[in-house]
Write a protein that holds these residues in place. Sequence first.
Motif, mmCIF file in Angstrom:
data_model
loop_
_atom_site.group_PDB
_atom_site.id
_atom_site.type_symbol
_atom_site.label_atom_id
_atom_site.label_comp_id
_atom_site.label_asym_id
_atom_site.label_seq_id
_atom_site.Cartn_x
_atom_site.Cartn_y
_atom_site.Cartn_z
ATOM 1 N N CYS A 3 0.842 -1.188 0.000
ATOM 2 C CA CYS A 3 0.000 0.000 0.000
ATOM 3 C C CYS A 3 0.883 1.247 0.000
ATOM 4 N N CYS B 120 -0.309 3.163 3.554
ATOM 5 C CA CYS B 120 -0.052 2.687 4.919
ATOM 6 C C CYS B 120 1.048 1.616 4.978
ATOM 7 N N HIS C 245 1.048 -1.429 4.171
ATOM 8 C CA HIS C 245 0.584 -2.808 4.352
ATOM 9 C C HIS C 245 0.977 -3.636 3.110
ATOM 10 N N CYS D 179 -6.203 -1.028 -1.013
ATOM 11 C CA CYS D 179 -5.620 -1.702 0.147
ATOM 12 C C CYS D 179 -6.746 -2.198 1.063
ATOM 13 N N CYS E 247 -6.612 0.063 4.543
ATOM 14 C CA CYS E 247 -6.959 1.488 4.661
ATOM 15 C C CYS E 247 -7.665 2.034 3.418
ATOM 16 N N GLY F 38 -6.320 2.521 0.681
ATOM 17 C CA GLY F 38 -5.355 3.311 -0.087
ATOM 18 C C GLY F 38 -4.935 2.632 -1.383
HETATM 19 ZN ZN ZN Z 1 -3.198 0.816 3.148
#
Ligand code: ZN
Length: 254
Positions: A129, A132, A134, A148, A151, A153
């Motif tokens: 991501c 964030c 991830h 994502c 989040c 994102g």
């Molecule tokens: Zn994320």
Amino acid sequence: MLDIDITEQFSRALRNSRKVAVLTGAGVSAESGVPTFRGEDGFWRNINPMELATLEAFSRDPETVWEWYLHRRDTIRTIKPNPGHYALAEMAELYNDFTLITQNIDNLHRLAGSDNIYELHGNIHRNRCMDCDHTDYTESFSKLPPPCPKCGGRFRPNVVWFGEMLPHETIDRAMKAAYQAELFFTIGTSGVVQPAASLPLIAKQNGALVVEINLEPSEISHICDIKYHGKSGEVLPAILRKIRELKIMSIQEK
Ligand code: ZN
Ligand code: OAD
């Protein structure tokens, strides 16, 4: 089966080295059918990979870059490690301290049974991501990267693109391994992409015997002490056989 000649110096290093490090590049996967970067087969729809593997390309045209990654993931999913990958996994068992550093993102070393791999340029099967950080292995065949799951994102392939920094911890560890190595192999890499290409030099400057395996001379051949110009899928199994013979001899001598 290929038989290779080894010099007295190389034989001594194979037998006595405690710390061994290996750097691999796209050439080690070529015999599995993964296109190399700088070979002619690296082009996709006539586009040079150097123009696709950048954050700028992804920001400008995420659909095309994402489609290229889906295509490469598809290709990579169907291929298998070759005897070069397996020989490296077996070599690791024969040394107390063996570090495998790769620029490849294709996961083939892991599939061949190697563990503790430093993947300098990431892994093509993972996404990350951009908001964030991830990472996960989510499969997606959509035209654009999925959002994502954490989040919402923007996801991108978890690989290092041109102009980007390498993961800190991974490159630090790789440099340390190169620094400490007594024997260092550089295999199937053209040696033009930094900082990976400086690892054989670091090893050399700190006293390692540096061995190159490549189809042809590379940008770093001149710093290598020993050179095998051939296919890594043939030369590596031949070297593995030599190591086994030498180790058996040294046990008998004791
Ligand atoms: Zn994320
Ligand atoms: P390259 O495509 O630059 O080089 C592949 C090397 O493998 C060449 O030197 C070939 O001669 C050699 N080769 C090909 N087939 C071989 C075989 N069967 N056995 C042994 N050698 C063989 O690939 P890399 O050096 O890995 O980075 O490229 C380095 C980085 O540049 C890649 O990780 C990628 C790329 O841009 C990023 O994406 C950040």
